[in-house]
Write a protein that holds these residues in place. Structure first.
Motif, PDB file in Angstrom:
ATOM      1  N   ALA A  37      11.939 -23.214 -16.517  1.00 26.57           N
ATOM      2  CA  ALA A  37      12.982 -24.205 -16.776  1.00 26.57           C
ATOM      3  C   ALA A  37      14.250 -23.841 -16.007  1.00 26.57           C
ATOM      4  O   ALA A  37      14.904 -24.699 -15.405  1.00 26.57           O
ATOM      5  N   LEU A  38      14.550 -22.548 -15.985  1.00 24.15           N
ATOM      6  CA  LEU A  38      15.749 -22.087 -15.310  1.00 24.15           C
ATOM      7  C   LEU A  38      15.660 -22.346 -13.807  1.00 24.15           C
ATOM      8  O   LEU A  38      16.607 -22.819 -13.177  1.00 24.15           O
ATOM      9  N   PHE A  39      14.496 -22.040 -13.241  1.00 18.06           N
ATOM     10  CA  PHE A  39      14.304 -22.257 -11.814  1.00 18.06           C
ATOM     11  C   PHE A  39      14.468 -23.743 -11.480  1.00 18.06           C
ATOM     12  O   PHE A  39      15.191 -24.116 -10.553  1.00 18.06           O
ATOM     13  N   ALA A  40      13.815 -24.598 -12.267  1.00 15.13           N
ATOM     14  CA  ALA A  40      13.869 -26.037 -11.995  1.00 15.13           C
ATOM     15  C   ALA A  40      15.302 -26.541 -12.109  1.00 15.13           C
ATOM     16  O   ALA A  40      15.789 -27.285 -11.249  1.00 15.13           O
ATOM     17  N   ALA A  41      15.994 -26.113 -13.174  1.00 13.83           N
ATOM     18  CA  ALA A  41      17.378 -26.551 -13.365  1.00 13.83           C
ATOM     19  C   ALA A  41      18.243 -26.080 -12.210  1.00 13.83           C
ATOM     20  O   ALA A  41      19.070 -26.828 -11.677  1.00 13.83           O
ATOM     21  N   GLY A  42      18.043 -24.827 -11.794  1.00 14.10           N
ATOM     22  CA  GLY A  42      18.821 -24.282 -10.685  1.00 14.10           C
ATOM     23  C   GLY A  42      18.581 -25.072  -9.412  1.00 14.10           C
ATOM     24  O   GLY A  42      19.525 -25.457  -8.707  1.00 14.10           O
ATOM     25  N   TYR A  43      17.326 -25.354  -9.126  1.00 15.36           N
ATOM     26  CA  TYR A  43      16.991 -26.093  -7.914  1.00 15.36           C
ATOM     27  C   TYR A  43      17.642 -27.478  -7.927  1.00 15.36           C
ATOM     28  O   TYR A  43      18.305 -27.887  -6.974  1.00 15.36           O
ATOM     29  N   VAL A  44      17.451 -28.184  -9.035  1.00 15.92           N
ATOM     30  CA  VAL A  44      17.968 -29.550  -9.137  1.00 15.92           C
ATOM     31  C   VAL A  44      19.491 -29.560  -8.974  1.00 15.92           C
ATOM     32  O   VAL A  44      20.051 -30.347  -8.209  1.00 15.92           O
ATOM     33  N   ASN A  45      20.161 -28.654  -9.675  1.00 11.94           N
ATOM     34  CA  ASN A  45      21.622 -28.654  -9.600  1.00 11.94           C
ATOM     35  C   ASN A  45      22.126 -28.231  -8.233  1.00 11.94           C
ATOM     36  O   ASN A  45      23.138 -28.743  -7.756  1.00 11.94           O
ATOM     37  N   LEU A  46      21.392 -27.309  -7.599  1.00 12.11           N
ATOM     38  CA  LEU A  46      21.793 -26.894  -6.258  1.00 12.11           C
ATOM     39  C   LEU A  46      21.699 -28.070  -5.286  1.00 12.11           C
ATOM     40  O   LEU A  46      22.658 -28.393  -4.576  1.00 12.11           O
ATOM     41  N   ILE A  47      20.547 -28.727  -5.284  1.00 12.60           N
ATOM     42  CA  ILE A  47      20.345 -29.833  -4.342  1.00 12.60           C
ATOM     43  C   ILE A  47      21.342 -30.950  -4.599  1.00 12.60           C
ATOM     44  O   ILE A  47      21.884 -31.558  -3.682  1.00 12.60           O
ATOM     45  N   ARG A  48      21.608 -31.198  -5.882  1.00 13.38           N
ATOM     46  CA  ARG A  48      22.498 -32.313  -6.204  1.00 13.38           C
ATOM     47  C   ARG A  48      23.955 -32.027  -5.856  1.00 13.38           C
ATOM     48  O   ARG A  48      24.784 -32.936  -5.853  1.00 13.38           O
ATOM     49  N   ALA A  49      24.264 -30.767  -5.581  1.00 18.04           N
ATOM     50  CA  ALA A  49      25.647 -30.435  -5.225  1.00 18.04           C
ATOM     51  C   ALA A  49      25.888 -30.556  -3.727  1.00 18.04           C
ATOM     52  O   ALA A  49      27.025 -30.541  -3.277  1.00 18.04           O
TER      53      ALA A  49
END
Lengths: 218, 239, 243
Positions: free
Chosen positions: A53-65
């Motif tokens: 979950a942490l990896f997915a959240a990190g990826y999504v938030n990184l890309i969205r920034a």
């Protein structure tokens, strides 16, 4: 403005059509790739397994920034480096779009999955279905149905985003228009025409979304 | 994978300066465009909810036009086509004498484009305000203008703070499109460093980290704003 | 004070009001009741022009609401209205809820408005909550504030649109008490859409019974309850009495 030259548009139609086909192909493949990867990311985020979950959240938030153009630059540089050989601009662009759009699709799917009532999952468990069976037969079909209008809207945005392959000179509709505009010195005609084509396609798409929404509301 | 790492390149004064200047342009373009987007977007969004059919149609047309054409195309039209389409004197002024033409064009294009998205949020916010509140205000003898000024706008602007956060972030990301008309903002500078030094990884990482920091700041600012403007005991969802 | 003459209204092809005629004299309290969908809420909303009518005439205090030239905002400022869902302005404190229209519509100064606000909040027993926001109050408290907000405009008449039907049972009394006091002590002209029989019997001079958009009965309170003439009214009364 008085000397608007239609013939330059007509003469370049075959060339522009090739560009539009590339735009549409890129859109289509990126939607599919983005949707698959995005759904996996959403499931990972909701899985309850902390590292996943942490990896997915990190990826999504990184890309969205990060801006899409920067993501395109990243993958133009990274993909050949990782593979050890160049694979052509189209595939690099496609990978960039899939990786970028997946982040946005994952947020949509996450909302969609959460919109499916908890009782549905409990009902699935109570009848002895496993996690993947519940997702496959109960949760995802309902989530997709709820999310169709938003998914199509995101597809329209993606189609508009494909114009950004201009920055790596991949010959889509935008780049093709711009090539003609420069070589023929007809900037007004070509950019207005490109705007018209994009507008017609996207506006038709948004009318379609509105019809879907009214049909779903009734 | 075969890559020579060299992070120190980022801190060479020349390249570091490029990044800082790029960051400066990114923030300037984004904030100026945001001001335009808020003003124009609010007017258009309010216009779409007015009882006047003619006005609301025009505002709807604006939204449809600006959000169904890619921002890049709009940017090119403002930069390359508009100077050819306006009267000759104005066109010449835009091409030759207008100060900072790339910056001004990017701000106008991004601002008017983002306005169409802001307008949709404003309209949705106004429409979320329960009809009964409108009736209550009207039945107290308020005029339409007063109903908007004291009831509809204050409530809807509070309701739309969360969705506006994502628009606010988007305006920073979209400011990167200014590089297509030659403005050396953050993304352009990082690419330029990559080209000069062949240290693409370091250059893009620097830009990525800066964008993430911008996003964090913007999110913090907006959530502070949200806390400031939250209506006690009200979620906007009741009937 | 309030006169309705042959009022008819349609939503598209659907007729919501059919030829309604009734009258509320100064100082009179009239209760409007009837099954849901009978048009009673629509009727009361026509009185201050929140709903428009296609046929008929409505006159309030010698001003014609239905006239094209009607100065509706001025008229509405003189008629108080209380809603089923209170409709307090959620982004304003109780105090500001009462002051807003006093200042912006009536042009009172802030201190005048605050003075009036404090008097009225004391009267409805809400003065201790003056700085709270509507979302922090119970339904009954909100409705009492809403009544005070209407009174702050010094209305010549009050319209109540099902003021207690969104309330939990234990809160109904506190709101009805305020309304009874208003009728008895102020002699306020009131038109009240409600099913509260106790309230009607205590203070209503007349009952208007509506069904399917038409006024079926319009008679003194006691007569209506003890001896309804129409089948539909008898039917309706037996349903609300037998639970």
């Amino acid at each position: 403005m008085g000397d608007f030259d239609f013939s330059v548009i007509i003469d370049s139609l075959p060339f522009l059509w090739d560009g539009l086909q590339l735009s549409l192909l890129l859109t289509f493949l990126a939607i599919i790739g983005g949707l698959v990867l995005g759904t996996l990311l959403a499931l990972a985020r909701l899985s309850g397994i902390a590292p996943l979950a942490l990896f997915a959240a990190g990826y999504v938030n990184l890309i969205r920034a990060v801006p899409l153009i920067l993501v395109i630059f990243w993958f133009y540089f990274l993909v050949p480096l990782a593979l050890g050989r160049p694979i052509g601009g189209f595939y690099s662009a496609l990978i960039a779009f899939v990786m970028f759009e997946a982040a946005y699709y994952s947020e949509i799917m996450r909302a969609g999955i959460q919109s499916v009532a908890k009782g549905q999952v409990h009902a699935g468990k109570a009848t002895g279905l496993g996690y993947w069976q519940i997702q496959r037969f109960i949760v995802l079909p309902q989530a997709f149905r709820n999310m169709i209008p938003i998914l199509v809207t995101q597809g329209i945005i993606l189609f508009q985003d494909t114009s950004l392959v201009f920055v790596v000179s991949l010959r889509d509709l935008m780049t093709a228009s711009s090539i003609v505009a420069r070589t023929e010195g007809r900037l007004v005609e070509m950019y207005l025409f490109a705007a018209l084509v994009y507008f017609v396609i996207c506006f038709a798409g948004s009318l379609f979304v509105r019809r879907l929404q009214t049909r779903m509301a009734t | 994978m075969n890559y020579n790492w060299n992070w120190s390149v980022l801190f060479e004064p020349e390249y570091f300066g490029w990044l800082i200047s790029g960051l400066g342009w990114t923030i300037s373009v984004a904030l100026c465009a945001w001001v335009i987007a808020l003003v124009v977007g609010s007017l258009i969004g309010v216009g779409r909810t007015l009882p006047n059919k003619f006005l609301s149609k025009i505002c709807t047309a604006y939204v449809e036009l600006f959000r169904n054409i890619p921002l890049l195309v709009q940017m090119f039209i403002w930069y390359f086509a508009v100077p050819e389409m306006v009267p000759e004197d104005a066109g010449r002024w835009m091409k030759r004498e207008m100060p900072q033409p790339e910056f001004v064009t990017a701000v106008v294009a991004l601002g008017l484009y983002t306005a169409s998205r802001v307008a949709e949020q404003v309209r949705a916010g106004i429409e979320t305000v329960p009809q009964g509140l409108r009736s209550a205000a009207i039945s107290q003898g308020m005029s339409i203008a007063q109903v908007y000024r004291y009831i509809l706008l204050p409530i809807s602007f509070r309701l739309i703070v969360p969705p506006m956060t994502s628009e606010f972030l988007t305006v920073f990301k979209n400011s990167s499109l200014a590089l297509t008309i030659g403005l050396l903002e953050l993304t352009a500078q990082s690419q330029q460093i990559a080209e000069y030094t062949f240290q693409s990884f370091e250059a893009y990482t620097a830009a990525t980290v800066i964008y993430v920091l911008i996003a964090l700041c913007a999110t913090v600012i907006m959530s502070l704003l949200e806390r400031q403007t939250r209506i006690p005991g009200y979620s906007g969802k009741e009937s | 004070m309030i006169e309705l003459e042959n009022v008819s209204k349609w939503y598209g092809d659907f007729q919501v009001l059919t030829d309604c005629t009734t009258k509320v004299e100064k100082g009179e309290v009239v209760v409007v009741c009837g099954p849901s969908g009978s048009g009673k809420s629509t009727l009361i909303k026509c009185v201050n022009g929140l709903e428009t009518v296609q046929e008929g005439r409505i006159v309030v205090d010698e001003a014609e609401v239905t006239a094209k030239s009607a100065k509706l905002t001025a008229l509405r400022a003189k008629i108080g209205m209380v809603f089923q869902h209170f409709e307090l302005y959620p982004h304003m404190s109780v105090c500001d809820n009462l002051c807003l229209a006093q200042e912006k519509v009536l042009g009172r100064s802030r201190s005048e408005a605050e003075a009036r606000t404090e008097t009225l909040l004391t009267r409805v027993g809400m003065i201790d909550h003056i700085s709270k926001y509507p979302g922090q109050l119970s339904g009954g408290q909100q409705q009492r504030v809403a009544i005070a907000r209407s009174l702050a405009m010094d209305p010549i008449a009050m319209l109540f649109d099902e003021p207690t039907s969104a309330l939990d049972p234990e809160m109904i009394k506190e709101v009805l008490d305020v309304m009874v006091e208003l009728a008895r002590e102020d002699g306020m002209t009131m038109m009240v859409v409600t099913h509260e029989m106790g309230f009607a019997r205590k203070v209503a001079d007349r009952v208007v019974f509506m069904d399917q958009g038409a006024i079926v009965e319009d008679r003194p309170t006691q007569e209506f309850y003890e001896n309804p003439t129409s089948e539909r009214a008898r039917d309706f009364l037996s349903k609300i009495l037998n639970h």
